[in-house]
Design a protein around this motif. Sequence first.
Motif, PDB file in Angstrom:
ATOM      1  N   LYS A  78       0.816  -1.212   0.000  1.00  0.00           N
ATOM      2  CA  LYS A  78       0.000   0.000   0.000  1.00  0.00           C
ATOM      3  C   LYS A  78       0.858   1.274   0.000  1.00  0.00           C
ATOM      4  N   VAL A  79       1.841   1.281  -0.895  1.00  0.00           N
ATOM      5  CA  VAL A  79       2.665   2.478  -1.029  1.00  0.00           C
ATOM      6  C   VAL A  79       1.852   3.571  -1.720  1.00  0.00           C
ATOM      7  N   ARG A  80       2.161   4.811  -1.419  1.00  0.00           N
ATOM      8  CA  ARG A  80       1.399   5.929  -1.955  1.00  0.00           C
ATOM      9  C   ARG A  80       1.983   6.397  -3.282  1.00  0.00           C
ATOM     10  N   MET A  81       1.101   6.512  -4.283  1.00  0.00           N
ATOM     11  CA  MET A  81       1.474   7.038  -5.595  1.00  0.00           C
ATOM     12  C   MET A  81       0.389   7.998  -6.056  1.00  0.00           C
ATOM     13  N   VAL A  82       0.799   8.990  -6.860  1.00  0.00           N
ATOM     14  CA  VAL A  82      -0.162   9.981  -7.353  1.00  0.00           C
ATOM     15  C   VAL A  82      -0.851   9.392  -8.583  1.00  0.00           C
ATOM     16  N   LYS A  83      -1.996   8.780  -8.370  1.00  0.00           N
ATOM     17  CA  LYS A  83      -2.728   8.129  -9.449  1.00  0.00           C
ATOM     18  C   LYS A  83      -3.917   8.958  -9.929  1.00  0.00           C
ATOM     19  N   GLU A  84      -4.347   9.934  -9.151  1.00  0.00           N
ATOM     20  CA  GLU A  84      -5.480  10.775  -9.537  1.00  0.00           C
ATOM     21  C   GLU A  84      -5.103  12.245  -9.316  1.00  0.00           C
ATOM     22  N   PRO A  85      -4.430  12.859 -10.294  1.00  0.00           N
ATOM     23  CA  PRO A  85      -3.994  14.253 -10.138  1.00  0.00           C
ATOM     24  C   PRO A  85      -5.139  15.235 -10.362  1.00  0.00           C
TER      25      PRO A  85
END
Length: 245
Positions: free
Chosen positions: A119-126
């Motif tokens: 569950k690493v955080r990534m910018v998937k919805e800018p």
Amino acid sequence: MDRGWARIDPDPAIHAWAKAAHAAALDVLATSPDPWRCGGTWFVGVDALPNAPDGSLNGTAFPWQAVPLPQQSLHKAQLSVIRPGYPQPSTEESSAAFAFRRDHDAAHLDGLLPIGPEKVRMVKEPHAWILGLPLNDTEAAPLTVWEGSHTIFRTALTEALAPHPPQTWGDIDITSAYQTARRQIFATCRRLTLPARPGEATLLHRLTLHGVAPWQDSDIAPPEGRMIAYLRPLLPDVETWLTAP
């Protein structure tokens, strides 16, 4: 938005849209199979309202003339409904996650999704911006923001992503940078509660840390609970999300 948020004053066009959205929201709650989270106290309602791409809803135009935003195509609005007692422990959250929701308003930055088993955080919805439109008259469980947090996040995430090509930024693990910046924000930024009523709206900068205050024993709301519609249209890429004003 120097503060990372702005209150939009009451306007008849906003009020008309909120009235139409409230009627639609009651229909959604009566028919939706989606479960309530947080021990039955939060209806998440992503893409739940039946607005058209121009924002209109059941014949009522979206109040573009009353908000300081360029008209653009919109997704179906989120319908966030909070009931008395929010939040309650639940099986979908760990005890640590529940404590963070209770003690820190589940403060978060929209668009950062938990990816993979870790569950690493990534910018998937800018998102371009976040607009909240109250649908009923209550000050219960208000939106909370950390004033000026958008500048801290911009600096921290820019440093974390700078070593990578911009076209890959949506696939970079920014968990550590995000959590470190959030701790700094808690320590240095003022937390504000932003209750609002139908006819008003609240505009957030996309990089502003925000959450929902717990329901207080003294809070009063209509039988359906506290209702807010949220709109968050997407930007074309993470680089624009991070670098645009």
